[in-house]
Design a protein around this motif. Sequence first.
Motif, short mmCIF file in Angstrom:
data_model
loop_
_atom_site.label_atom_id
_atom_site.label_comp_id
_atom_site.label_asym_id
_atom_site.label_seq_id
_atom_site.Cartn_x
_atom_site.Cartn_y
_atom_site.Cartn_z
N SER A 1 0.56 -1.00 -0.10
CA SER A 1 -0.08 -0.35 -0.01
C SER A 1 0.62 1.17 0.26
N PHE A 2 0.50 2.11 1.03
CA PHE A 2 1.47 3.53 0.80
C PHE A 2 3.18 3.04 1.22
N ASP A 3 4.04 3.53 0.60
CA ASP A 3 4.88 3.42 1.65
C ASP A 3 4.41 4.70 2.77
N ASP A 4 5.66 4.20 4.20
CA ASP A 4 5.08 4.99 5.12
C ASP A 4 5.66 6.15 5.87
N ILE A 5 6.88 6.32 5.04
CA ILE A 5 7.47 8.03 4.53
C ILE A 5 6.89 8.60 6.27
N PRO A 6 5.77 10.08 5.64
CA PRO A 6 5.81 10.99 6.60
C PRO A 6 5.65 9.88 7.70
N GLU A 7 4.57 9.05 7.78
CA GLU A 7 4.27 8.68 8.40
C GLU A 7 4.89 8.17 9.83
N GLN A 8 6.22 8.03 9.20
CA GLN A 8 7.27 7.37 9.71
C GLN A 8 8.17 8.67 10.45
#
Length: 323
Positions: free
Chosen positions: A3-10
Amino acid sequence: MDSFDDIPEQALAWHREGTGAVLATVTQTWGSAPRRVGSMLAISGGGEIAGSVSGGCVEGAVIVEALEALEDGKTRELEFGVSDDDAFAVGLACGGTIRVMVDPVGGALTEALLAELVAARAARQPVALVADLDTGARRLDRAGHAVRFRMDRSGFEEEAPRRFVAIHNPPLRLIVVGAVHIAQALVPMARLAGYDPVVIDPRETFASPARFPDTRLLHDWPDEAVGQVGPDSRTALVLLTHDPKLDDPALQAALRRGCFYIGALGSTRTHAKRVERLAQAGFTEAEIAQVHGPVGLDIGAASPAEIAVSIMAEMTRVLRRGA
């Protein structure tokens, strides 16, 4: 597709843990740059990273700048030339030049704005993170940028060359109704092209893990299953059963949900009958015109695999060109 990369979430998680975080974003490229505009790298105050801005060519220098930015809270604009040797090391034939914007979280990129971006991504809402590099202002746009959203194209605005627009689109999805031979060819092709496929067919013998490995399978009636998936502007729907009892409920459930592409298998005569049924069901001429039938580009396809190629080609054309 994952699904999404999680870069902003990380980055948000690191910031909230108190270690600090920086988001680095590719803003411009020339030549054979390793990563496209809009690619992101998150860096924690402890030196951990997620994502990439160059595939490894300049990450070390970006991390150094990011840690310095974390200290003073100021955005940085960096430019790097990637040599031919460095480019070859990451699988490219020749080098290029990239520019990178380094934003410490809590500076111009506030925690509240980053949290809003993360929430929009989780809700599958297309948003644009707009950065004015002259004033330092940051905002999220949920409207406008129609061409950029359709083409997944981040970049500087022509009318405002110092305003950078980073597009955050939900992952692409493909809903296939009918676990037939064409679907068996289409699903892996779509996955390679970046789609997260779902196959709907109440006939469990057809929609089986053996025929569709590592694929989400739904055995509910098509209208119920389509509603469960929740199609949206990043969803393509392809109807392959050639059976109105299965295709029509799915089609009617999706037609007003904003799918960027809807295609239905069948001859010109079959499609004409489909149009009549939709009109009788109360759909407008404009709504019915969204349905591509017969499905796929006319390339003379004969085998299931060739038909799948024609469908992927038409989906891509509609996604990128809007027609």
